[in-house]
Scaffold this active site. Structure first.
Site, PDB file in Angstrom:
ATOM      1  N   HIS A  51     -28.461 -36.638  -8.869  1.00 28.16           N
ATOM      2  CA  HIS A  51     -27.694 -37.237  -9.795  1.00 28.16           C
ATOM      3  C   HIS A  51     -27.445 -35.867 -10.768  1.00 28.16           C
ATOM      4  CE1 HIS A  51     -29.259 -41.088  -8.493  1.00 28.16           C
ATOM      5  NE2 HIS A  51     -28.183 -41.535  -9.324  1.00 28.16           N
ATOM      6  N   GLY A  52     -28.130 -34.881 -10.640  1.00 27.13           N
ATOM      7  CA  GLY A  52     -27.669 -33.666 -11.423  1.00 27.13           C
ATOM      8  C   GLY A  52     -28.829 -32.509 -11.442  1.00 27.13           C
TER       9      GLY A  52
END
Length: 195
Positions: A51-52
């Site tokens: 996600h990051g």
């Protein structure tokens, strides 16, 4: 009513992908308990990093991975399973909400400030600004009403089984109203545009 159940029901496409392409190739639960716990933690940490590339996403994955491993460690006859279902749902909801702070915050420092504010500590910055708003009678009443709908209302799947033209029209009208309310307020960019 558990983090395991949460991942079976929420974002099913992501859950299936993590299971099929990470958990199973790592050995799943076929290589003993210790390896199973390690695999659960690894999969969720990788899911967080997907996600990051920031510590807050790793913490988000770590919270979910640790809880999945802990639930697996406790087994089906755990004291947690003997709690009333409403209590298990409340605990799961609280854990997921705390984890969402790390997912949504821009930095780890901001996430820790928000979590501190949630528990009444470190009320600096945004937390200090939110206290008078969140503890107003109106907001507490709305929170209680929302909790009532969430915990005691008819589930959407059950509701659709008894769908009539009037109910469908009501749902569409409420959806249109909600979209208009979002449109008239400040910018609300799609969450995944931030990655």
């Amino acid at each position: 009513d558990s983090i395991t159940n949460f991942w079976q029901r929420w974002h099913m496409s992501l859950s299936t992908w993590l299971r099929d392409y990470l958990y199973f190739p790592l050995g799943g639960n076929r290589l003993g308990n210790a390896r199973t716990y390690c695999n659960l933690m690894t999969v969720m940490l990788l899911g967080g990093m997907w996600h990051g590339a920031a510590w807050n996403f790793i913490v988000w994955g770590g919270i979910h991975g640790a809880m999945l491993a802990f639930e697996r460690f406790q087994g089906k006859d755990s004291p947690y399973r003997k709690l009333p279902r409403a209590g298990r749902v409340f605990i799961t909801f609280a854990i997921v909400c705390i984890a969402w702070v790390f997912f949504r915050a821009k930095t780890m420092e901001q996430a820790l400030d928000y979590v501190g504010a949630m528990f009444g500590a470190g009320m600096a910055g945004a937390g200090q600004l939110m206290v008078p708003v969140m503890y107003s009678h109106y907001h507490l009443l709305m929170l209680a009403v929302a909790a009532g709908f969430a915990f005691f209302g008819t589930q959407s799947w059950d509701y659709t089984r008894k769908l009539t033209p009037l109910r469908a029209a009501t749902c569409l009208a409420l959806l249109a109203f909600a979209v208009l309310m979002l449109w008239t307020q400040t910018a609300n960019p799609f969450l995944y545009f931030a990655f």
